[in-house]
Structure formats: C-alpha cells, structure tokens
Write a protein that holds these residues in place. Structure first.
Motif, mmCIF file in Angstrom:
data_model
loop_
_atom_site.group_PDB
_atom_site.id
_atom_site.type_symbol
_atom_site.label_atom_id
_atom_site.label_comp_id
_atom_site.label_asym_id
_atom_site.label_seq_id
_atom_site.Cartn_x
_atom_site.Cartn_y
_atom_site.Cartn_z
ATOM 1 N N GLY A 13 50.127 37.229 49.296
ATOM 2 C CA GLY A 13 48.669 37.980 49.186
ATOM 3 C C GLY A 13 47.997 37.327 47.727
ATOM 4 O O GLY A 13 48.360 36.378 47.057
ATOM 5 N N ARG A 14 46.686 37.252 47.677
ATOM 6 C CA ARG A 14 46.108 36.291 45.985
ATOM 7 C C ARG A 14 46.056 37.219 45.460
ATOM 8 O O ARG A 14 46.279 38.782 45.232
ATOM 9 C CB ARG A 14 44.134 36.530 46.125
ATOM 10 C CG ARG A 14 43.639 36.153 45.473
ATOM 11 C CD ARG A 14 42.226 36.074 45.449
ATOM 12 N NE ARG A 14 41.390 37.250 44.994
ATOM 13 C CZ ARG A 14 40.520 37.521 45.011
ATOM 14 N NH1 ARG A 14 39.760 36.293 45.066
ATOM 15 N NH2 ARG A 14 39.761 38.333 44.576
ATOM 16 N N THR A 15 46.725 36.497 43.632
ATOM 17 C CA THR A 15 47.212 37.216 42.866
ATOM 18 C C THR A 15 45.817 37.304 42.499
ATOM 19 O O THR A 15 44.739 36.784 41.755
ATOM 20 C CB THR A 15 48.395 36.420 42.355
ATOM 21 O OG1 THR A 15 47.693 35.614 41.930
ATOM 22 C CG2 THR A 15 49.316 36.350 43.265
ATOM 23 N N THR A 16 46.672 37.946 40.764
ATOM 24 C CA THR A 16 45.420 38.051 39.669
ATOM 25 C C THR A 16 45.370 36.264 39.036
ATOM 26 O O THR A 16 43.619 36.189 38.566
ATOM 27 C CB THR A 16 45.772 39.298 38.726
ATOM 28 O OG1 THR A 16 47.319 38.963 38.122
ATOM 29 C CG2 THR A 16 45.822 40.635 39.060
ATOM 30 N N ALA A 17 46.402 36.321 39.306
ATOM 31 C CA ALA A 17 46.323 34.411 38.420
ATOM 32 C C ALA A 17 45.151 33.351 39.492
ATOM 33 O O ALA A 17 44.281 33.257 38.937
ATOM 34 C CB ALA A 17 47.641 33.863 38.805
ATOM 35 N N ILE A 60 57.492 39.174 41.779
ATOM 36 C CA ILE A 60 56.969 40.275 42.541
ATOM 37 C C ILE A 60 55.743 39.632 43.641
ATOM 38 O O ILE A 60 55.802 41.179 44.894
ATOM 39 C CB ILE A 60 56.716 40.754 41.404
ATOM 40 C CG1 ILE A 60 56.158 42.710 41.577
ATOM 41 C CG2 ILE A 60 54.953 40.634 40.616
ATOM 42 C CD1 ILE A 60 55.902 43.564 40.831
ATOM 43 N N ARG A 61 54.855 39.080 43.443
ATOM 44 C CA ARG A 61 54.228 38.883 44.324
ATOM 45 C C ARG A 61 54.363 38.869 45.382
ATOM 46 O O ARG A 61 53.421 39.300 46.396
ATOM 47 C CB ARG A 61 52.970 38.030 43.807
ATOM 48 C CG ARG A 61 53.777 36.151 42.998
ATOM 49 C CD ARG A 61 52.462 35.466 43.257
ATOM 50 N NE ARG A 61 52.831 34.389 42.446
ATOM 51 C CZ ARG A 61 53.957 33.630 41.496
ATOM 52 N NH1 ARG A 61 54.324 34.733 40.808
ATOM 53 N NH2 ARG A 61 54.016 32.860 41.587
ATOM 54 N N CYS A 62 54.828 38.257 45.898
ATOM 55 C CA CYS A 62 55.958 38.004 47.299
ATOM 56 C C CYS A 62 56.926 39.743 47.844
ATOM 57 O O CYS A 62 56.469 39.840 48.717
ATOM 58 C CB CYS A 62 57.059 36.546 47.257
ATOM 59 S SG CYS A 62 56.220 34.627 46.856
ATOM 60 N N ARG A 63 57.264 40.088 46.699
ATOM 61 C CA ARG A 63 57.782 41.256 47.552
ATOM 62 C C ARG A 63 56.825 42.248 47.865
ATOM 63 O O ARG A 63 56.471 42.835 48.573
ATOM 64 C CB ARG A 63 58.454 41.262 46.305
ATOM 65 C CG ARG A 63 59.988 40.825 45.847
ATOM 66 C CD ARG A 63 61.010 41.321 45.594
ATOM 67 N NE ARG A 63 60.753 41.014 43.868
ATOM 68 C CZ ARG A 63 61.023 41.978 42.951
ATOM 69 N NH1 ARG A 63 60.518 43.152 43.322
ATOM 70 N NH2 ARG A 63 59.862 41.463 41.785
ATOM 71 N N GLN A 64 55.292 42.184 47.046
ATOM 72 C CA GLN A 64 54.629 43.159 46.870
ATOM 73 C C GLN A 64 53.758 42.780 48.627
ATOM 74 O O GLN A 64 53.613 43.958 49.419
ATOM 75 C CB GLN A 64 53.846 43.504 46.528
ATOM 76 C CG GLN A 64 53.910 43.660 44.406
ATOM 77 C CD GLN A 64 52.410 42.677 43.134
ATOM 78 O OE1 GLN A 64 51.656 42.551 44.013
ATOM 79 N NE2 GLN A 64 52.316 44.325 43.285
ATOM 80 N N THR A 65 53.657 41.433 48.756
ATOM 81 C CA THR A 65 53.063 41.249 50.106
ATOM 82 C C THR A 65 54.034 41.512 51.167
ATOM 83 O O THR A 65 53.578 42.200 52.473
ATOM 84 C CB THR A 65 52.916 40.149 49.647
ATOM 85 O OG1 THR A 65 52.570 38.824 48.830
ATOM 86 C CG2 THR A 65 52.391 39.389 51.846
ATOM 87 N N LEU A 66 55.238 41.472 51.227
ATOM 88 C CA LEU A 66 56.015 41.787 51.918
ATOM 89 C C LEU A 66 55.683 43.581 52.539
ATOM 90 O O LEU A 66 55.806 44.094 53.095
ATOM 91 C CB LEU A 66 57.280 41.813 52.357
ATOM 92 C CG LEU A 66 57.683 40.180 52.341
ATOM 93 C CD1 LEU A 66 58.810 40.088 51.889
ATOM 94 C CD2 LEU A 66 57.166 39.584 54.277
ATOM 95 N N ASP A 67 55.833 43.933 51.201
ATOM 96 C CA ASP A 67 56.197 45.977 51.334
ATOM 97 C C ASP A 67 55.146 46.874 52.061
ATOM 98 O O ASP A 67 54.838 47.433 52.797
ATOM 99 C CB ASP A 67 55.939 46.179 49.474
ATOM 100 C CG ASP A 67 56.852 46.310 49.324
ATOM 101 O OD1 ASP A 67 58.337 45.758 49.532
ATOM 102 O OD2 ASP A 67 57.542 46.168 47.950
#
Length: 237
Positions: A13-17, A60-67
């Motif tokens: 998903g979209r990140t702060t960057a 982490i952005r991928c792992r957060q997406t899957l969480d």
C-alpha cells in the motif's frame, strides 16, 4: 489445455514516502493512512482465495500490507523480492533526482542503470524473476497445478517481473504500471508465461482460481499448445 499455478503479485500500500514524493528504496518507511486503507481493501478481495503460500519482501511496508490484508497468513520472507537498491539515491525527493544525469538513463535505458553505491536495475530484475520462478516451480510441485500463491513486493520489482513474463526487454519496463495495493497475475507454463491480470485495483479475483481438474477420456490427438491458460478458449484460436 495446460493447468498451471497462478502467481499473484501484490504491491504494498501507499507509504509516507509515496505521499511525500520521495524515493524510499530499502529504508524502513511505513504505510500511511491511505496505504493502510488500501491494504485492508485488497484483503477483502483476497480473502476467498485458497492461497497455497504467501511470500514477501522483507521490508516493513510489505509486511504491514500483509498484516492488514491477510492477517491469518504466515508470510515467508524472500530476499529476492526486496526493493531495488537505490544506494545514495534513497530518501531523496524525486524532484531532485530528476535533475541527475542518471535519471534519463533510468527512464529510457534502465538495463544500463547502476545506482551510485547501490544495485543495477538489471541485477534487480534477474534476482526477482529468479525468485518468483523458483517459488512457482516449488509450489506447483508441492500443491499441484491448481495452486494460487501470492508474493508481496515493490513497484519496480513487479514491473520487472511483468516485463519478463511479456518477453519484453527491461528497457521497456517503465511503460508498465503497478499502483499501490494493485494485484497482477501471471501463469508460468512449460512454453511461456501468460500475463492474466495487470495492475488490478478493484476487480473480482475469484475468477483467477482454476477449476478442479476433471478426469478426461484418453484421446489420440496430440495437444501441443498451452495457449488456453492465458484467458479462455479464445486464446487457443
């Protein structure tokens, strides 16, 4: 007709960057509020799919997406799916990077682009393609040709995998789009891959699950085409 496993490529998903116009690279940037909503929404589309495996970039952005999307899943980290190593470019605004002499090379001749203190785009493409093809073969062997599996990764990585599936040179991969939280589907047959879905951000995904194989009567006519896997009877004409 050849039935093969189906790979679903999910971009995080979209990140702060993403929101700030920066190049995150391998920095530990996280999903912003929009990105968390995107991950939750794509989870609603994925929840009814019988996923044989879920693999992910270690970032982490991928792992957060899957969480958020698949909270019951147990993703396996695959280093080959990590974002391209942009070296000293990481963390810098894209507007600033667009003034660098390397920028037009990245956009028009990416196969020649090597990031300062970082990775080449050709190396990124090679290791990402090798990773998904290896996983696809393993999952097909363990779970059968009807298996559906998911890999969560990054925009440039997904675009490189798609370019390989289409049989086009890496120098054309900037023409491909992989939006945040989009789903792309590929099937690798013995003769060639098929791009079944690209940058899907809202469609029904249940149609990507192959129907169970039926026992067929033995026929004498040889079938030497795998075209039917690409999208129905029309593809076999």
């Amino acid at each position: 007709m050849v039935t093969v496993a189906t790979l679903l490529l999910l971009r995080h998903g979209r990140t702060t960057a993403n929101a700030d116009g920066g190049l995150a690279g391998r920095q530990p940037v996280e999903l912003d509020e929009t990105g968390r909503a995107q991950a939750t929404a794509v989870g609603q589309r994925l929840r009814d799919l019988p996923l044989a495996a879920v693999v992910t970039s270690p970032l982490i952005r991928c792992r957060q997406t899957l969480d958020l999307a698949l909270p019951a899943a147990e993703p396996v980290v695959e280093e080959g799916l990590i974002e391209c190593g942009y070296g000293s470019w990481e963390g810098q605004p894209l507007k600033k990077l667009a003034k660098e002499p390397l920028w037009p090379v990245v956009q028009q001749h990416p196969s020649a682009a090597v990031f300062p203190e970082g990775e080449s785009m050709a190396a990124m493409s090679a290791r990402a393609v090798a990773a998904v093809r290896s996983w696809d073969a393993r999952i097909s062997a363990e779970h059968g040709p009807e298996a559906v599996w998911l890999a969560c990764s990054h925009g440039d990585v997904i675009k490189a995998i798609v370019a390989d599936a289409l049989g086009v040179h890496l120098d054309l991969f900037q023409r491909i789009v992989a939006d945040p939280a989009s789903v792309t589907a590929i099937r690798y047959t013995p003769l060639r891959p098929f791009l079944v879905r690209l940058n899907d951000t809202g469609g029904d995904l249940t149609g990507l699950v192959p129907p169970p194989r039926k026992r067929r009567r033995r026929v004498t006519r040889a079938v030497d085409s795998d075209a039917a896997v690409g999208g129905g009877a029309g593809a076999a004409r």
